[in-house]
Design a protein around this motif. Sequence first.
Motif, PDB file in Angstrom:
ATOM      1  N   SER A 109     106.340 -76.292  54.039  1.00 27.85           N
ATOM      2  CA  SER A 109     106.059 -76.872  55.349  1.00 27.85           C
ATOM      3  C   SER A 109     104.878 -77.824  55.334  1.00 27.85           C
ATOM      4  CB  SER A 109     105.797 -75.757  56.377  1.00 27.85           C
ATOM      5  OG  SER A 109     104.664 -74.993  55.986  1.00 27.85           O
ATOM      6  N   ASP A 110     104.284 -78.086  54.160  1.00 32.78           N
ATOM      7  CA  ASP A 110     103.153 -79.004  54.145  1.00 32.78           C
ATOM      8  C   ASP A 110     103.081 -79.764  52.831  1.00 32.78           C
ATOM      9  OD1 ASP A 110     101.840 -77.323  52.248  1.00 32.78           O
ATOM     10  OD2 ASP A 110     100.935 -76.160  53.869  1.00 32.78           O
ATOM     11  N   LEU A 111     102.226 -80.782  52.821  1.00 31.84           N
ATOM     12  CA  LEU A 111     102.099 -81.673  51.682  1.00 31.84           C
ATOM     13  C   LEU A 111     101.581 -80.941  50.451  1.00 31.84           C
ATOM     14  CD1 LEU A 111     102.357 -84.705  50.907  1.00 31.84           C
ATOM     15  CD2 LEU A 111      99.940 -84.938  51.541  1.00 31.84           C
ATOM     16  N   ASP A 112     100.650 -80.009  50.651  1.00 37.63           N
ATOM     17  CA  ASP A 112     100.105 -79.271  49.512  1.00 37.63           C
ATOM     18  C   ASP A 112     101.196 -78.464  48.813  1.00 37.63           C
ATOM     19  OD1 ASP A 112      97.551 -80.239  49.926  1.00 37.63           O
ATOM     20  OD2 ASP A 112      96.933 -78.541  51.168  1.00 37.63           O
ATOM     21  N   GLY A 113     102.070 -77.849  49.594  1.00 39.46           N
ATOM     22  CA  GLY A 113     103.166 -77.098  49.005  1.00 39.46           C
ATOM     23  C   GLY A 113     104.082 -77.976  48.189  1.00 39.46           C
ATOM     24  N   LEU A 114     104.357 -79.174  48.694  1.00 43.34           N
ATOM     25  CA  LEU A 114     105.220 -80.105  47.976  1.00 43.34           C
ATOM     26  C   LEU A 114     104.563 -80.553  46.672  1.00 43.34           C
ATOM     27  CD1 LEU A 114     107.998 -81.395  48.402  1.00 43.34           C
ATOM     28  CD2 LEU A 114     106.850 -83.345  49.462  1.00 43.34           C
ATOM     29  N   ALA A 115     103.255 -80.790  46.711  1.00 44.14           N
ATOM     30  CA  ALA A 115     102.534 -81.167  45.492  1.00 44.14           C
ATOM     31  C   ALA A 115     102.509 -80.022  44.492  1.00 44.14           C
ATOM     32  CB  ALA A 115     101.114 -81.601  45.849  1.00 44.14           C
ATOM     33  N   ASN A 116     102.315 -78.803  44.968  1.00 44.42           N
ATOM     34  CA  ASN A 116     102.318 -77.650  44.061  1.00 44.42           C
ATOM     35  C   ASN A 116     103.656 -77.520  43.358  1.00 44.42           C
ATOM     36  OD1 ASN A 116      99.696 -76.959  44.730  1.00 44.42           O
ATOM     37  ND2 ASN A 116     100.298 -75.465  46.278  1.00 44.42           N
ATOM     38  N   ALA A 117     104.736 -77.668  44.111  1.00 47.27           N
ATOM     39  CA  ALA A 117     106.063 -77.582  43.508  1.00 47.27           C
ATOM     40  C   ALA A 117     106.249 -78.671  42.454  1.00 47.27           C
ATOM     41  CB  ALA A 117     107.132 -77.692  44.588  1.00 47.27           C
ATOM     42  N   THR A 118     105.830 -79.884  42.782  1.00 48.36           N
ATOM     43  CA  THR A 118     105.995 -80.998  41.852  1.00 48.36           C
ATOM     44  C   THR A 118     105.219 -80.764  40.566  1.00 48.36           C
ATOM     45  OG1 THR A 118     106.162 -82.458  43.788  1.00 48.36           O
ATOM     46  CG2 THR A 118     105.902 -83.511  41.654  1.00 48.36           C
ATOM     47  N   SER A 119     104.054 -80.165  40.670  1.00 47.94           N
ATOM     48  CA  SER A 119     103.204 -79.974  39.488  1.00 47.94           C
ATOM     49  C   SER A 119     103.842 -79.062  38.456  1.00 47.94           C
ATOM     50  CB  SER A 119     101.839 -79.409  39.908  1.00 47.94           C
ATOM     51  OG  SER A 119     101.925 -78.058  40.309  1.00 47.94           O
ATOM     52  N   PHE A 120     104.822 -78.265  38.873  1.00 45.22           N
ATOM     53  CA  PHE A 120     105.538 -77.385  37.951  1.00 45.22           C
ATOM     54  C   PHE A 120     106.882 -77.976  37.514  1.00 45.22           C
ATOM     55  CE2 PHE A 120     102.518 -74.248  39.455  1.00 45.22           C
ATOM     56  CZ  PHE A 120     102.340 -73.419  38.357  1.00 45.22           C
ATOM     57  N   GLY A 121     107.101 -79.259  37.760  1.00 44.75           N
ATOM     58  CA  GLY A 121     108.321 -79.908  37.299  1.00 44.75           C
ATOM     59  C   GLY A 121     109.480 -79.832  38.257  1.00 44.75           C
ATOM     60  N   LEU A 122     109.237 -79.406  39.504  1.00 42.61           N
ATOM     61  CA  LEU A 122     110.289 -79.430  40.515  1.00 42.61           C
ATOM     62  C   LEU A 122     110.326 -80.837  41.097  1.00 42.61           C
ATOM     63  CD1 LEU A 122     109.662 -76.368  40.153  1.00 42.61           C
ATOM     64  CD2 LEU A 122     110.184 -76.092  42.584  1.00 42.61           C
ATOM     65  N   THR A 123     111.455 -81.500  40.975  1.00 43.44           N
ATOM     66  CA  THR A 123     111.573 -82.868  41.453  1.00 43.44           C
ATOM     67  C   THR A 123     112.480 -82.986  42.675  1.00 43.44           C
ATOM     68  OG1 THR A 123     113.327 -83.291  39.839  1.00 43.44           O
ATOM     69  CG2 THR A 123     111.068 -83.852  39.182  1.00 43.44           C
ATOM     70  N   SER A 124     113.157 -81.912  43.047  1.00 42.35           N
ATOM     71  CA  SER A 124     113.910 -81.826  44.302  1.00 42.35           C
ATOM     72  C   SER A 124     113.797 -80.395  44.797  1.00 42.35           C
ATOM     73  CB  SER A 124     115.388 -82.194  44.129  1.00 42.35           C
ATOM     74  OG  SER A 124     115.551 -83.518  43.693  1.00 42.35           O
ATOM     75  N   VAL A 125     113.648 -80.233  46.121  1.00 42.63           N
ATOM     76  CA  VAL A 125     113.539 -78.889  46.690  1.00 42.63           C
ATOM     77  C   VAL A 125     114.405 -78.815  47.943  1.00 42.63           C
ATOM     78  CG1 VAL A 125     111.238 -78.463  45.753  1.00 42.63           C
ATOM     79  CG2 VAL A 125     111.456 -79.496  48.022  1.00 42.63           C
ATOM     80  N   MET A 126     115.030 -77.650  48.137  1.00 44.91           N
ATOM     81  CA  MET A 126     115.912 -77.406  49.270  1.00 44.91           C
ATOM     82  C   MET A 126     115.203 -76.454  50.239  1.00 44.91           C
ATOM     83  SD  MET A 126     118.447 -79.218  48.311  1.00 44.91           S
ATOM     84  CE  MET A 126     118.391 -80.152  46.792  1.00 44.91           C
ATOM     85  N   ASN A 127     114.666 -77.037  51.311  1.00 43.41           N
ATOM     86  CA  ASN A 127     113.938 -76.267  52.306  1.00 43.41           C
ATOM     87  C   ASN A 127     114.952 -75.612  53.258  1.00 43.41           C
ATOM     88  OD1 ASN A 127     111.283 -75.648  53.614  1.00 43.41           O
ATOM     89  ND2 ASN A 127     112.258 -76.719  55.321  1.00 43.41           N
ATOM     90  N   MET A 128     114.850 -74.311  53.429  1.00 43.18           N
ATOM     91  CA  MET A 128     115.936 -73.596  54.082  1.00 43.18           C
ATOM     92  C   MET A 128     115.759 -73.346  55.573  1.00 43.18           C
ATOM     93  SD  MET A 128     118.781 -72.932  52.642  1.00 43.18           S
ATOM     94  CE  MET A 128     119.288 -73.836  51.179  1.00 43.18           C
ATOM     95  N   ALA A 129     114.767 -73.961  56.196  1.00 42.03           N
ATOM     96  CA  ALA A 129     114.675 -73.902  57.661  1.00 42.03           C
ATOM     97  C   ALA A 129     113.613 -74.878  58.115  1.00 42.03           C
ATOM     98  CB  ALA A 129     114.328 -72.495  58.151  1.00 42.03           C
ATOM     99  N   CYS A 130     113.833 -75.490  59.264  1.00 43.64           N
ATOM    100  CA  CYS A 130     112.834 -76.354  59.893  1.00 43.64           C
ATOM    101  C   CYS A 130     112.858 -76.092  61.385  1.00 43.64           C
ATOM    102  CB  CYS A 130     113.131 -77.829  59.608  1.00 43.64           C
ATOM    103  SG  CYS A 130     112.149 -78.943  60.634  1.00 43.64           S
TER     104      CYS A 130
END
Length: 435
Positions: A109-130
């Motif tokens: 739900s935030d930019l920091d989370g997206l950056a954390n995911a990217t730092s581990f090699g995740l280049t696409s993520v499926m967010n399951m609720a908004c």
Amino acid sequence: MHFPISSSALLGLISFATLSTSCGTHGHGLSDEEFDNQMNRLQSRPVASRVDTEIRNVRVFDGFNVGPPTSVFIEGDRIATTGNKAYHVIDGEGKFLIPGLIDSHLHISDLDGLANATSFGLTSVMNMACRNYTQCAALRNVPGLATWLSAGVPATGPGSNHAKSMNLTDNLLFHPGDDPTETVANVVANGSDWMKITVEVNGPDLAAQKALVEQAHAFGIPAMSHAADLESYNEAQLSGVDGLQHTPANRAIDSDLLDRLSTSGQFVTATMEIWRLGFGNPALLAATQGGQPDDRKAVSYDVVLNNVIALRKAGVPVLAGTDAVGTQGPFSIPFGLTLHCELENLVGAGYTPAAALRAATMLPNRFHRLGDRGSISPGMRADMVLLNSNPLENIANTRDIARIWVGGVEYKDVAKSTMVCADLLNQTTPHPPAM
């Protein structure tokens, strides 16, 4: 990634587009001040430029094997056929190049989370609720970070476990008799990539689920169902939903349901990791199961493991997903590392390392209808991870990351965590995850 949209569905979409509203997120949204701060950081953050690049002397994972040393070319945001211009040259030193990883179930739900995911090699993520479309829109198409795709407001029934545990207000619930066309139209009008249905006690009944799935397809988007117990799993399969999220933890999947899943074209995102962490922390498990009837409550991780083994043997497509929510107060299920742990979980369920990698690359590309990622071949999006060691020898080597590219942009802040998956059991504390 969408189905073709019919003219009648388009007319409905136009009619209901005015229903879009901003609302609370999936139990962990940002305050207005936090969101403003995030937007300021988003606008000011430095992003590396795309540089046409030749990565020499790398061994490429093709979905089944790693090949001999070769060169891979990046032009713009795509993988190019051969070098026909001046390139910035990187010596891969005989290391291993895999497609960027895809987590098919999490809650960022935030930019920091997206950056954390990217730092581990995740280049696409499926967010399951908004549940706040304004905040969610800010996470789409962020240069240099993982592609963020998302469900909208899930169809959640009043009096259900999710409604009570997340204190959902009435406007965020799908009531008996609500119009499924209106519900799906609002989700589509707000840019959501699929419709999510929360299948549980007091959730939408089977007839409503079928109607929601039918409308999702009419509007040109897939449908996914949260289903974490066997009874819900059976309903979700019968609804015709495209993907089932989670694995039953209360009892074994029976042969009839396995047969139907194996011939229906449906897929499963197993999220073994949230169950592993939950069964390793009784307080966490209790927080997720508080509103469940006793016969639907999770029994053991062995039930989950054996169900994933059964899905594998039946040939049901299984995708890698985590249900990670990041850190919220004293609670942490971190983004990124959990996906690497999920790959280990899949290997523990009998998948080969290559098959586990396909569950986080090729299969999500196919079943989420992304179309342009999940493999390293000309024309595909330049989402890639360079590993120091061979993941086919040990799946844990996916954490041994040297470099990351997201849409042709090199992501420099590569995670250097020394944590292993067993350490995550010490990170989880009592707080309900966002299943």
